[in-house]
Design an enzyme around this catalytic site. Structure first.
Site, short mmCIF file in Angstrom:
data_model
loop_
_atom_site.label_atom_id
_atom_site.label_comp_id
_atom_site.label_asym_id
_atom_site.label_seq_id
_atom_site.Cartn_x
_atom_site.Cartn_y
_atom_site.Cartn_z
N GLY A 29 -15.21 2.46 8.38
CA GLY A 29 -15.26 1.46 9.53
C GLY A 29 -16.64 0.68 9.31
O GLY A 29 -17.67 1.16 8.52
N CYS A 88 -16.38 8.24 4.54
CA CYS A 88 -17.47 7.02 4.57
C CYS A 88 -17.97 7.10 5.99
O CYS A 88 -18.48 8.00 6.53
CB CYS A 88 -16.82 5.87 4.16
SG CYS A 88 -18.20 4.70 3.79
N TYR A 89 -17.54 6.19 6.79
CA TYR A 89 -18.07 6.10 8.29
C TYR A 89 -17.39 7.39 9.00
O TYR A 89 -17.95 7.85 9.86
CB TYR A 89 -17.44 4.68 8.94
CG TYR A 89 -17.97 4.73 10.43
CD1 TYR A 89 -18.92 4.24 10.95
CD2 TYR A 89 -17.09 5.60 11.46
CE1 TYR A 89 -19.57 4.44 12.15
CE2 TYR A 89 -17.38 5.30 12.76
CZ TYR A 89 -18.85 4.82 13.12
OH TYR A 89 -18.86 4.87 14.56
N HIS A 93 -15.01 6.25 -1.28
CA HIS A 93 -13.53 5.99 -0.83
C HIS A 93 -12.42 6.34 -1.95
O HIS A 93 -12.34 6.00 -3.12
CB HIS A 93 -13.49 4.29 -0.91
CG HIS A 93 -14.08 3.92 0.30
ND1 HIS A 93 -13.74 3.92 1.70
CD2 HIS A 93 -15.49 3.25 0.64
CE1 HIS A 93 -14.39 3.35 2.63
NE2 HIS A 93 -15.41 3.15 1.83
N GLU A 118 -9.46 6.61 -1.62
CA GLU A 118 -8.18 5.83 -1.48
C GLU A 118 -8.07 4.65 -2.22
O GLU A 118 -7.08 4.01 -2.57
CB GLU A 118 -7.97 5.46 0.18
CG GLU A 118 -8.91 4.17 0.74
CD GLU A 118 -10.57 4.96 1.11
OE1 GLU A 118 -10.85 5.95 0.86
OE2 GLU A 118 -10.85 4.24 2.08
N ASP A 154 14.61 -5.64 3.58
CA ASP A 154 14.43 -4.69 4.81
C ASP A 154 15.61 -4.62 5.51
O ASP A 154 16.12 -3.45 5.95
CB ASP A 154 13.55 -5.41 5.64
CG ASP A 154 12.17 -5.38 4.66
OD1 ASP A 154 11.95 -4.52 3.61
OD2 ASP A 154 11.07 -6.17 4.95
N LYS A 174 6.40 -1.17 2.48
CA LYS A 174 7.32 -1.39 1.43
C LYS A 174 7.83 -0.92 0.42
O LYS A 174 9.07 -0.65 0.06
CB LYS A 174 6.34 -2.88 1.23
CG LYS A 174 7.57 -3.68 0.41
CD LYS A 174 8.22 -4.59 1.38
CE LYS A 174 9.51 -5.22 1.03
NZ LYS A 174 10.08 -6.03 2.06
#
Ligand code: XMP
Length: 555
Positions: A97, A124-125, A211, A213, A269, A411
């Site tokens: 963040g 991180c944050y 990070h 991710e 979708d 998605k």
């Protein structure tokens, strides 16, 4: 982006036709909402709660967790604790963040989170919040550490770092540093600038300064997977097959003997939504497919064939090109085109739905990114509007309950579910196609003749792109019939014909896009074929602008 424009862009869903029409109708008619959404939670027992402190990477954390076949949801950091607890997570991930934990109003994790003896991974944050809340100290660093760093593991026995190389590249992006780790914690790995790049406690609370991710941390997913499997004890139950069977059970329970309608657009979708609901309640579902005459060649036939003949669904087909063309006569302003198409869609949809007798539910292909966007802290006020934008235009007297079976899926998960449901690959991988269709790819007035020219050019372009195996790599590729006419020569004759523009872009989310570097010989083939095979066209140009400053569409 001004407000008016924004209301017509629904970036996260590929299947935006229907939602866009209905959104426009809401604007015209005012808010007429259906009854409250019945959330279809996948009810998966094994789940992780990601506490969101507002990092631009929070979505990515959720996606990585899902890729490890573990279900997770994002919760804003100030979500009431009861709501998070009722989700019954097996562990928590605290996101990054932009704030600094030492600031007076810094966002922090709910204190109950630390009292529950469940594993926690702070990123991180999120790590700094753990340190701050558990008695350590974080201070602003002299300079920001941004970019790649080499992580060296010092505690190889830690389950979080199991089976990882001794050192590896990781992606750093932080401006604060930890000067004192909390009691009970120790450093598990370090980088040149961060002695506490990974910390952990015996109570299964961990922190990562980098990070995991992002793709720039190549072993990041392995670290997340270690946390999920080795620390939280997850087994990986989040699979398309499990999602399908759970969703079918939930839809059956919810719908009982009620009737459901769903607007089909030909996009992925709505196709997956309808197929899932059809598997749950069979002929209680009726789909409505509106042919507005602005679709690509063979599109209505293909969609009808798939849904009616292959999947044996009830499909009401509204063959309405003439109605739409009448409404577009003489219209050149793109926003007026959009509005008229939206209004007409609602009229046709309401008329067809009205003939079906009493209907109880409206199925809609809303995806998780739309839900996150609607409920994130900054957009809470707009949440109800955005979440409901796709039903607002329907008459209140219908009082439909919304079913959104994909509202927790990203998605790529929708595509996996669609494939597992047996939908054809070309439907699953279809490029996004705008609601107003070819109308906004014809600059100036939309006429039958111009539509035919554009369809023919688009058909050639598509088949060449597919032939070259580029269709899936491109976010979108299409032809535009520009309003320009130019002089050409064919044989002994001078011609005065249309200019067709070819647009092909790569993108992640349509917010930004780059023009695709298509091979010259492919461009040459496309151009040759269009001018030779499409009468009325004598010149082809390739659009080499990115977004921004251009948009993807020309109108
Ligand atoms: P732009 O042209 O704004 O497009 O860069 C971003 C994405 O949105 C699609 N698009 C639309 N979709 N109704 C839609 O349903 C619209 O009016 C509309 N205009 C643009 C566009 O195809 C691209 O994917």
């Amino acid at each position: 982006m001004d407000k008016k424009r924004k209301s017509h862009r629904v970036a996260t869903s590929d299947d935006i036709e229907v939602s866009t029409y209905l959104e426009i109708a809401r604007e015209l008619k005012g808010e007429q909402l259906t009854s409250e959404i019945e959330t279809i939670s996948p009810g998966v027992r094994e789940a992780i709660a990601v506490i969101d402190f507002g990092s631009q990477y929070s979505h990515l954390i959720a996606r990585r967790v899902r890729e490890c076949h573990v279900y997770c949801e994002l919760f804003p950091f100030d979500e009431p604790w009861e709501k998070i607890a009722s989700f019954e997570p097996k562990g928590f991930i605290l996101s990054g963040g932009p704030a600094g934990v030492y600031e007076s109003k810094a966002p922090l994790a709910p204190p109950q989170l630390y009292a529950g003896h469940l594993p926690i991974l702070g990123i991180c944050y999120g790590m700094q919040a753990i340190v701050h809340q558990m008695g350590g100290q974080v201070v602003p660093a002299d300079k920001r550490e941004y970019g790649q760093a080499i992580l060296n593991i010092s505690e190889k026995e830690s389950p979080l770092l199991a089976d990882l190389p001794d050192s590896m590249p990781v992606w750093m992006s932080h401006g604060d540093k930890i000067v004192e780790i909390p009691p009970g914690f120790k450093s598990l790995a370090y980088t040149e600038n961060s002695p506490n790049a990974v910390i952990g406690s015996d109570a299964n609370i961990f922190g990562l300064q980098f990070h995991p991710e992002v793709v720039h941390t190549p072993n990041g997913k392995a670290i997340i997977q270690n946390f999920l499997y080795r620390v939280c004890g997850c087994r990986g139950t989040w699979t398309p097959a499990n999602f399908i069977s759970e969703s079918i059970g939930i839809i059956k329970q919810q719908v009982k003997d009620g009737k459901v309608i769903c607007a089909l657009s030909g996009g992925v979708d709505s196709a997956v939504t309808a197929t899932l609901i059809h598997q749950a309640v069979g002929s209680q579902l009726t789909c409505i497919f509106v042919n507005n005459g602005l679709l690509r060649r063979e599109e209505p036939e293909r969609a009808l064939n798939t849904f009616r003949n292959n999947l044996k669904m009830n499909v009401v087909y509204a063959d309405a090109p003439s109605r739409f063309l009448r409404r577009l006569k003489g219209v050149t302003d793109p926003e007026v085109k959009r509005r008229r198409i939206g209004e007409e869609f609602i009229k046709v949809f309401e008329y067809k739905a009205g003939k079906l007798g009493k209907i109880d539910f409206l199925a809609q292909g809303t995806l998780y990114p739309d839900v996150i966007e609607s409920t994130s802290k900054e957009t809470k006020a707009a949440a109800r509007i955005k979440t409901h934008h796709n039903v607002g235009g329907l008459p209140a007297k219908m009082s439909l309950t919304l079913i959104e079976p994909l509202r927790y899926l990203f998605k790529d998960e929708v595509r996996e579910v669609g494939l597992a449901l047996g939908l054809p690959e070309d439907m699953i991988w279809r490029q996004p196609f705008p609601g107003p269709g070819l109308a906004i790819r014809i600059i100036g007035e939309v006429t039958r003749e111009r539509l035919e020219i554009l369809r023919a050019a688009d058909w050639i372009l598509m088949s060449e792109i597919k032939q070259a195996n580029l269709y899936r790599q491109l976010w979108q590729s299409f032809a535009v019939l520009t309003g320009v006419r130019s002089v050409g020569v064919m044989g002994d004759y001078r011609t005065y014909g249309y200019l067709v523009a070819v647009r092909a872009v790569t993108s992640q989310d349509a917010m930004t896009a780059d023009w695709a570097r298509l091979p010259y010989d492919l461009l040459a083939r496309i151009s040759n074929r269009i001018v030779n095979e499409v009468s009325g066209v004598n010149r082809v140009v390739y659009d080499i602008t990115s977004k921004p400053p251009s948009t993807i569409e020309w109108e």
